[in-house]
Write a protein that holds these residues in place. Structure first.
Motif, PDB file in Angstrom:
ATOM      1  N   GLU A 354       0.731  -1.332  -0.149  1.00 25.89           N
ATOM      2  CA  GLU A 354       0.074  -0.074  -0.021  1.00 25.89           C
ATOM      3  C   GLU A 354       0.836   1.088   0.102  1.00 25.89           C
ATOM      4  N   ALA A 355       1.799   1.170   0.855  1.00 25.64           N
ATOM      5  CA  ALA A 355       2.823   2.355   0.740  1.00 25.64           C
ATOM      6  C   ALA A 355       3.503   2.527  -0.538  1.00 25.64           C
ATOM      7  N   HIS A 356       3.626   1.779  -1.393  1.00 26.18           N
ATOM      8  CA  HIS A 356       4.394   1.818  -2.633  1.00 26.18           C
ATOM      9  C   HIS A 356       3.427   2.494  -3.757  1.00 26.18           C
ATOM     10  N   ILE A 357       2.116   2.986  -3.344  1.00 25.83           N
ATOM     11  CA  ILE A 357       1.199   3.467  -4.428  1.00 25.83           C
ATOM     12  C   ILE A 357       0.998   5.047  -4.171  1.00 25.83           C
ATOM     13  N   ILE A 358       1.043   5.636  -5.271  1.00 27.39           N
ATOM     14  CA  ILE A 358       0.780   7.179  -5.256  1.00 27.39           C
ATOM     15  C   ILE A 358      -0.227   7.472  -6.030  1.00 27.39           C
ATOM     16  N   PHE A 359      -1.273   7.911  -5.698  1.00 27.04           N
ATOM     17  CA  PHE A 359      -2.670   8.337  -6.693  1.00 27.04           C
ATOM     18  C   PHE A 359      -2.333   9.613  -6.990  1.00 27.04           C
ATOM     19  N   LEU A 360      -2.360   9.947  -8.462  1.00 30.07           N
ATOM     20  CA  LEU A 360      -2.230  11.086  -8.893  1.00 30.07           C
ATOM     21  C   LEU A 360      -3.480  11.603  -9.670  1.00 30.07           C
ATOM     22  N   ASN A 361      -3.980  12.908  -9.420  1.00 31.86           N
ATOM     23  CA  ASN A 361      -5.228  13.589 -10.001  1.00 31.86           C
ATOM     24  C   ASN A 361      -5.194  14.782 -10.014  1.00 31.86           C
ATOM     25  N   LEU A 362      -6.128  15.490 -10.791  1.00 24.73           N
ATOM     26  CA  LEU A 362      -6.092  16.711 -11.014  1.00 24.73           C
ATOM     27  C   LEU A 362      -6.979  17.465  -9.869  1.00 24.73           C
ATOM     28  N   ILE A 363      -8.226  17.100  -9.767  1.00 26.31           N
ATOM     29  CA  ILE A 363      -8.920  17.622  -8.624  1.00 26.31           C
ATOM     30  C   ILE A 363      -9.641  16.320  -7.839  1.00 26.31           C
ATOM     31  N   GLU A 367     -15.213  14.064  -0.373  1.00 23.50           N
ATOM     32  CA  GLU A 367     -15.901  12.801  -0.229  1.00 23.50           C
ATOM     33  C   GLU A 367     -14.794  11.610  -0.690  1.00 23.50           C
ATOM     34  N   GLY A 368     -14.298  11.888  -1.718  1.00 20.17           N
ATOM     35  CA  GLY A 368     -13.293  11.061  -2.174  1.00 20.17           C
ATOM     36  C   GLY A 368     -12.008  10.691  -1.433  1.00 20.17           C
ATOM     37  N   ILE A 369     -11.709  12.094  -0.859  1.00 25.32           N
ATOM     38  CA  ILE A 369     -10.453  12.016   0.098  1.00 25.32           C
ATOM     39  C   ILE A 369     -10.729  11.137   1.214  1.00 25.32           C
ATOM     40  N   HIS A 370     -11.769  11.207   2.014  1.00 23.42           N
ATOM     41  CA  HIS A 370     -12.222  10.655   3.007  1.00 23.42           C
ATOM     42  C   HIS A 370     -12.157   9.168   2.714  1.00 23.42           C
ATOM     43  N   CYS A 371     -13.028   8.910   1.660  1.00 20.33           N
ATOM     44  CA  CYS A 371     -13.353   7.449   1.396  1.00 20.33           C
ATOM     45  C   CYS A 371     -11.830   6.566   1.285  1.00 20.33           C
ATOM     46  N   VAL A 372     -11.025   7.151   0.403  1.00 18.33           N
ATOM     47  CA  VAL A 372      -9.538   6.475   0.017  1.00 18.33           C
ATOM     48  C   VAL A 372      -8.586   6.563   1.044  1.00 18.33           C
ATOM     49  N   SER A 373      -8.699   7.665   1.738  1.00 19.31           N
ATOM     50  CA  SER A 373      -7.429   7.950   2.983  1.00 19.31           C
ATOM     51  C   SER A 373      -7.882   7.201   4.173  1.00 19.31           C
ATOM     52  N   GLN A 374      -9.061   7.110   4.527  1.00 23.24           N
ATOM     53  CA  GLN A 374      -9.576   6.185   5.661  1.00 23.24           C
ATOM     54  C   GLN A 374      -9.271   4.653   5.385  1.00 23.24           C
ATOM     55  N   ARG A 375      -9.657   4.245   4.228  1.00 25.89           N
ATOM     56  CA  ARG A 375      -9.406   2.839   3.851  1.00 25.89           C
ATOM     57  C   ARG A 375      -7.773   2.487   3.471  1.00 25.89           C
ATOM     58  N   PHE A 376      -7.046   3.469   3.110  1.00 29.34           N
ATOM     59  CA  PHE A 376      -5.586   3.098   2.678  1.00 29.34           C
ATOM     60  C   PHE A 376      -4.718   4.163   3.370  1.00 29.34           C
ATOM     61  N   PRO A 377      -4.604   4.341   4.543  1.00 32.76           N
ATOM     62  CA  PRO A 377      -3.950   5.452   5.039  1.00 32.76           C
ATOM     63  C   PRO A 377      -2.316   5.494   4.756  1.00 32.76           C
ATOM     64  N   SER A 378      -1.670   4.476   4.254  1.00 37.28           N
ATOM     65  CA  SER A 378      -0.491   4.467   3.874  1.00 37.28           C
ATOM     66  C   SER A 378      -0.071   5.003   2.483  1.00 37.28           C
ATOM     67  N   LEU A 379      -1.428   4.860   1.461  1.00 31.84           N
ATOM     68  CA  LEU A 379      -1.143   5.479   0.397  1.00 31.84           C
ATOM     69  C   LEU A 379      -0.975   6.878   0.315  1.00 31.84           C
ATOM     70  N   LYS A 380      -0.231   7.455  -0.687  1.00 29.82           N
ATOM     71  CA  LYS A 380      -0.136   8.852  -0.984  1.00 29.82           C
ATOM     72  C   LYS A 380      -1.214   9.326  -1.915  1.00 29.82           C
ATOM     73  N   ILE A 381      -1.783  10.605  -1.856  1.00 34.04           N
ATOM     74  CA  ILE A 381      -2.798  11.090  -2.920  1.00 34.04           C
ATOM     75  C   ILE A 381      -2.156  12.689  -2.983  1.00 34.04           C
ATOM     76  N   VAL A 382      -1.767  12.762  -4.438  1.00 32.35           N
ATOM     77  CA  VAL A 382      -1.251  13.976  -4.829  1.00 32.35           C
ATOM     78  C   VAL A 382      -2.278  14.509  -5.880  1.00 32.35           C
ATOM     79  N   THR A 383      -2.680  15.813  -5.564  1.00 32.99           N
ATOM     80  CA  THR A 383      -3.740  16.635  -6.389  1.00 32.99           C
ATOM     81  C   THR A 383      -3.337  17.891  -6.380  1.00 32.99           C
ATOM     82  N   SER A 384      -3.987  18.622  -7.462  1.00 32.40           N
ATOM     83  CA  SER A 384      -3.615  20.023  -7.879  1.00 32.40           C
ATOM     84  C   SER A 384      -4.759  21.112  -6.977  1.00 32.40           C
TER      85      SER A 384
END
Length: 412
Positions: A354-363, A367-384
């Motif tokens: 999980e810690a080796h996954i970086i999720f990239l998106n523009l926006i 609700e999506g941040i809560h959904c993904v971060s709560q389920r996968f707290p070790s994953l990184k989300i990078v957005t603009s």
């Protein structure tokens, strides 16, 4: 005497008595242990180095009752540096805890986001202490030197200096090191400017906003923009997100020889890397990734919803050795987070940590941040940018419509 005055006198008498609760070194409120047998009491006047229990005052009351005003008036009238205020009325975003032993306790260290050690030469510190104690506290120089030699220096060598190893940042020369202090101040300002969700989820990163980035967002969100301009400015933003995401990959130090024959100490980026796009919008981010990472392998995941029962079919084509790689997951819009979670779950099933996954998106929608971060707290989300919310149709608001249709020209 009024009832209030009588009540205050009673509390003061109790607080001054033998049942007053003080603070232990670890910061937990407790009462002094009862003496099992009578014996001589500690004479603080005779032994100035004996430990003193602080006089702790709690101030509570309803909102806007005047708690802060009471505290400020007490402190102003006492006008004593030994009296400090720890304020819970106004929540603070940044708390600076200062003291010679603040790194001593692991529980306290674990609460710190950044640990700074001020490393000043011993001779400079001694000179400052002599000046402070003789001028401000009226001590003679011989007593200052004696106390320094017997207590201060041994304590520093045994307890303070060893805690230097826990520091994230070491500042030589203390307050004279303006460059280091300016960098720390800038870092704190960046943290203060963070979106609230970044404070809740430390795995969420928003690229620093500039007028250029805001301008490009203004263009691609405009429904009147031409398809050519939409693609052009979307590609520019995607490139920035990809480059920011690459900055979160591990690296190793590497030395090379420059054309001048000099040695340059730099870094070597992670080699085991691949991209995975969530079809089809995610495919719009592939060119930017290829432009940044020459010859990178890119896999694909298609998540197709079946009917209205919430079931989903997942199709995938991924590198066979994906479990050994860091993965950049690509999708320009994070809305509900359901599709993203399905894709991430598939990657984990394929052996990707999980810690080796970086999720990239523009926006992203909150609700999506809560959904993904709560389920996968070790994953990184990078957005603009993080938008306001989802509407009743689960579309991001203000959003930019169906990104895939607009990018690939199928919105008609």
């Amino acid at each position: 005497m009024s009832e209030n005055a009588m009540a205050i006198d009673y509390v003061m008498e109790k607080a001054s008595g033998p049942h007053f609760s003080g603070l232990r070194f670890d910061g937990i409120l407790s009462s002094p242990p009862p003496s099992s047998s009578p014996g001589p009491s500690t004479n603080l006047a005779a032994d100035p180095h004996a430990a003193k229990q602080p006089f702790v005052i709690g101030v509570s009351g309803g909102t806007a009752s005047g708690k802060t005003t009471v505290c400020d008036m007490i402190i102003q009238q006492l006008h004593d540096h030994r009296v400090v205020l720890v304020n819970q009325v106004n929540a603070s975003d940044v708390i600076i805890l200062e003291g010679i032993l603040v790194f001593h306790d692991q529980h306290v260290r674990n609460l710190m986001n950044i640990k700074i050690f001020v490393d000043t030469d011993a001779d400079v510190r001694l000179a400052r202490r002599i000046r402070r104690d003789t001028v401000e506290r009226g001590r003679d120089i011989n007593s200052v030197l004696e106390m320094y030699a017997k207590f201060v220096k041994p304590a520093f060598d045994d307890f303070v200096h060893p805690s230097k190893k826990y520091a994230d940042v070491i500042i030589p020369q203390g307050g004279e090191n303006h460059v280091a202090i300016d960098l720390i101040v800038q870092h704190i300002r960046t943290k203060l400017g963070q979106h609230d969700l970044c404070k809740i989820y430390p795995n969420v990163y928003i690229i620093q906003s500039t007028f250029q980035i805001r301008g490009m967002h203004t263009l691609i969100r405009d429904r009147e923009i031409s398809k050519h301009d939409f693609i052009f400015y979307s590609d520019r933003l995607i490139r920035l997100v990809v480059e920011h995401g690459l900055g979160h990959l591990p690296f190793t130090e590497k030395q090379i020889i420059t054309p001048t024959g000099s040695v340059y100490t730099g870094v070597d980026f992670c080699k085991k890397l691949c991209g995975v796009s969530i079809v089809r919008s995610g495919e719009s981010m592939e060119n930017a990734l290829r432009a940044c990472c020459k010859g990178i392998k890119i896999g694909k995941i298609l998540i197709h919803r079946v009917g209205d029962n919430g079931k989903q079919l997942i199709y995938e084509k991924l590198p066979k050795d994906i479990s050994e790689r860091h993965v950049l997951l690509l999708d320009p819009v994070l809305a509900t987070g359901n599709s993203a979670n399905q894709a991430i779950e598939l990657l984990i099933q394929k052996g990707v940590p999980e810690a080796h996954i970086i999720f990239l998106n523009l926006i992203s929608a909150p609700e999506g941040i809560h959904c993904v971060s709560q389920r996968f707290p070790s994953l990184k989300i990078v957005t603009s940018e993080i938008d306001v919310a989802l509407n009743e149709e689960f579309r991001v608001i203000p959003g930019m419509g169906e990104f895939g249709d607009r990018y690939f020209g199928t919105d008609d």
